[in-house]
Write a protein that holds these residues in place. Sequence first.
Motif, PDB file in Angstrom:
ATOM      1  N   LEU A 198      11.705  -5.359  -7.552  1.00 53.51           N
ATOM      2  CA  LEU A 198      10.869  -5.059  -6.375  1.00 53.51           C
ATOM      3  C   LEU A 198      11.660  -5.362  -5.107  1.00 53.51           C
ATOM      4  CD1 LEU A 198       7.478  -6.605  -7.601  1.00 53.51           C
ATOM      5  CD2 LEU A 198       8.282  -4.238  -7.822  1.00 53.51           C
ATOM      6  N   ILE A 202      11.437  -0.161  -1.335  1.00 54.00           N
ATOM      7  CA  ILE A 202      10.547   0.617  -2.209  1.00 54.00           C
ATOM      8  C   ILE A 202       9.244  -0.177  -2.378  1.00 54.00           C
ATOM      9  CG2 ILE A 202      10.311   1.756  -4.465  1.00 54.00           C
ATOM     10  CD1 ILE A 202      13.351   1.699  -4.728  1.00 54.00           C
ATOM     11  N   PRO A 203       8.285   0.020  -1.482  1.00 54.52           N
ATOM     12  CA  PRO A 203       7.033  -0.739  -1.584  1.00 54.52           C
ATOM     13  C   PRO A 203       6.343  -0.481  -2.930  1.00 54.52           C
ATOM     14  CG  PRO A 203       7.209   0.364   0.543  1.00 54.52           C
ATOM     15  CD  PRO A 203       8.311   0.917  -0.304  1.00 54.52           C
ATOM     16  N   TYR A 204       5.729  -1.538  -3.471  1.00 59.93           N
ATOM     17  CA  TYR A 204       5.112  -1.409  -4.797  1.00 59.93           C
ATOM     18  C   TYR A 204       3.610  -1.162  -4.684  1.00 59.93           C
ATOM     19  CZ  TYR A 204       3.970  -6.294  -3.826  1.00 59.93           C
ATOM     20  OH  TYR A 204       3.516  -7.438  -3.237  1.00 59.93           O
ATOM     21  N   ASP A 205       3.072  -0.623  -5.781  1.00 59.61           N
ATOM     22  CA  ASP A 205       1.638  -0.378  -5.896  1.00 59.61           C
ATOM     23  C   ASP A 205       1.102  -1.406  -6.897  1.00 59.61           C
ATOM     24  OD1 ASP A 205      -0.731   0.624  -7.191  1.00 59.61           O
ATOM     25  OD2 ASP A 205      -0.369   2.530  -6.168  1.00 59.61           O
ATOM     26  N   LYS A 208      -0.325  -0.039 -10.228  1.00 55.82           N
ATOM     27  CA  LYS A 208       0.689   0.516 -11.140  1.00 55.82           C
ATOM     28  C   LYS A 208       1.513  -0.610 -11.764  1.00 55.82           C
ATOM     29  CE  LYS A 208       1.311   5.051  -9.090  1.00 55.82           C
ATOM     30  NZ  LYS A 208       2.122   5.883  -8.223  1.00 55.82           N
ATOM     31  N   SER A 233       3.910  -4.648  -0.642  1.00 52.99           N
ATOM     32  CA  SER A 233       3.087  -3.611  -1.269  1.00 52.99           C
ATOM     33  C   SER A 233       3.058  -2.375  -0.365  1.00 52.99           C
ATOM     34  CB  SER A 233       1.661  -4.136  -1.464  1.00 52.99           C
ATOM     35  OG  SER A 233       1.086  -4.346  -0.180  1.00 52.99           O
ATOM     36  N   LYS A 234       2.596  -1.288  -0.947  1.00 57.22           N
ATOM     37  CA  LYS A 234       2.477  -0.053  -0.158  1.00 57.22           C
ATOM     38  C   LYS A 234       1.510  -0.270   1.006  1.00 57.22           C
ATOM     39  CE  LYS A 234       3.419   3.255  -3.867  1.00 57.22           C
ATOM     40  NZ  LYS A 234       4.548   4.057  -3.451  1.00 57.22           N
ATOM     41  N   ALA A 337      16.361   4.354  -0.947  1.00 57.39           N
ATOM     42  CA  ALA A 337      15.334   4.392  -1.991  1.00 57.39           C
ATOM     43  C   ALA A 337      15.546   5.553  -2.957  1.00 57.39           C
ATOM     44  CB  ALA A 337      13.958   4.473  -1.353  1.00 57.39           C
ATOM     45  N   LYS A 346      16.002   4.053 -12.411  1.00 57.22           N
ATOM     46  CA  LYS A 346      14.708   4.631 -12.813  1.00 57.22           C
ATOM     47  C   LYS A 346      14.875   5.457 -14.086  1.00 57.22           C
ATOM     48  CE  LYS A 346      12.218   4.577  -8.459  1.00 57.22           C
ATOM     49  NZ  LYS A 346      11.581   5.319  -7.385  1.00 57.22           N
ATOM     50  N   ASN A 351      11.572  -0.384 -13.744  1.00 56.63           N
ATOM     51  CA  ASN A 351      10.415  -0.088 -12.918  1.00 56.63           C
ATOM     52  C   ASN A 351      10.594  -0.674 -11.527  1.00 56.63           C
ATOM     53  OD1 ASN A 351       7.575  -0.691 -11.885  1.00 56.63           O
ATOM     54  ND2 ASN A 351       7.194   0.618 -13.659  1.00 56.63           N
ATOM     55  N   ASP A 354       6.657   1.428  -7.952  1.00 53.49           N
ATOM     56  CA  ASP A 354       6.125   2.498  -7.063  1.00 53.49           C
ATOM     57  C   ASP A 354       5.477   3.628  -7.865  1.00 53.49           C
ATOM     58  OD1 ASP A 354       8.622   3.180  -8.135  1.00 53.49           O
ATOM     59  OD2 ASP A 354       9.153   4.442  -6.437  1.00 53.49           O
TER      60      ASP A 354
END
Length: 354
Positions: A198, A202-205, A208, A233-234, A337, A346, A351, A354
């Motif tokens: 993380l 690349i903001p995470y969700d 997910k 986070s996103k 990104a 990826k 992971n 995102d």
Amino acid sequence: MRIGILTSGGDCPGLNAVLRGFCKYCFNKMGDVEILGFKEGYAGLMNRDYVQLTPADVEGILDFGGTILGTSRQPYKLMTVKEGDAPTKLQQMVENYKKLKLDVLVTLGGAGTHKTASLLSVEGCNVIGLPKTIDNDIYGTDVTFGFHTAVEIASDAIKRIRTTADSHRRVFFVEVMGNKVGWLTLYAGLSSGADVILIPEIPYDEEKLAKFIKDRMGASRSVVIAVAEGAMSKFEASMSKKERREYSAGFTGTAAERLCAAMSQKTGIQCRSTVLGHIQRGGDPCAYDKFISTEIGAFGAHLAEVGRFGVTVCVRGGRLGYNILTDIAGRTKRVPADGQLVLLCKDMGINFGD
Ligand code: F6P
């Protein structure tokens, strides 16, 4: 030639190796040279607090972490702030540069140090910057000294976490430094086999991420997540800087600690967090950092010798070069990104949340 040199900002392994490489070149090649080592970074220049460096001072320091000159953080935004009739920190440094009859000032530092170095250069001082930081975020250079040692330390720590995570069937969040960029986390995560990486770029969700953790825990004994200290986070990423500051003021804990609590609640799986912190900046440099630091130090001395000022040393495609200070100051090298490295990760199933 009369040279001033200082180490500024957060320390990192390799500073002493750079000082040694620089001084060795000067003493060996330049003959008539005096090197004033300012103590505690820019503070030493402000207070005219320095030692005259001799060959004996830099003998045998190649392997040692930290900096023999000491360092301090001097926030760039305070450099030009006026308090009453006193000169600003910047003016004070320019005056001392002149009083000490320096021909050049060499600054070993990261992004903040480079911004101040650029200001000094605009004020007429001859400045050469040398790119230091475990964050690897200085614009225009492929690598900064200190970065690879920190990668080794963080990578080793994440690898060690795996065995305990496996034993207990746990999810682990390992927080890696890097300020606002994800280079250190990406390199350490990739080289230690982390399942999730993380990074701020690349903001995470959260949903997910929780689903990935649950699915992965169904198939393996552990999930190890390398979390950059600046990961967000996103939802956070959609805010302005000010909004984000206010929003995060409402929470306690670091990025990894917060995520650990949130994911533990969302997944019902045992989660733990470890914050690596300053251990990543301590100790001796790795062989690569000793090599690149020596090379950068010697090349910086060469630039001083030939009178190439207002620049900072960089490494591009394995070759040393330089960038103009005013061009790179205030810019940040971020992880692309959608760059090759992230896309390859990826494609391998790593992971990014995102
Ligand atoms: O810039 C290097 C760095 O270690 C960052 O990765 C981190 O955010 C910061 O310095 C920590 O600063 P300090 O040592 O002042 O706590």
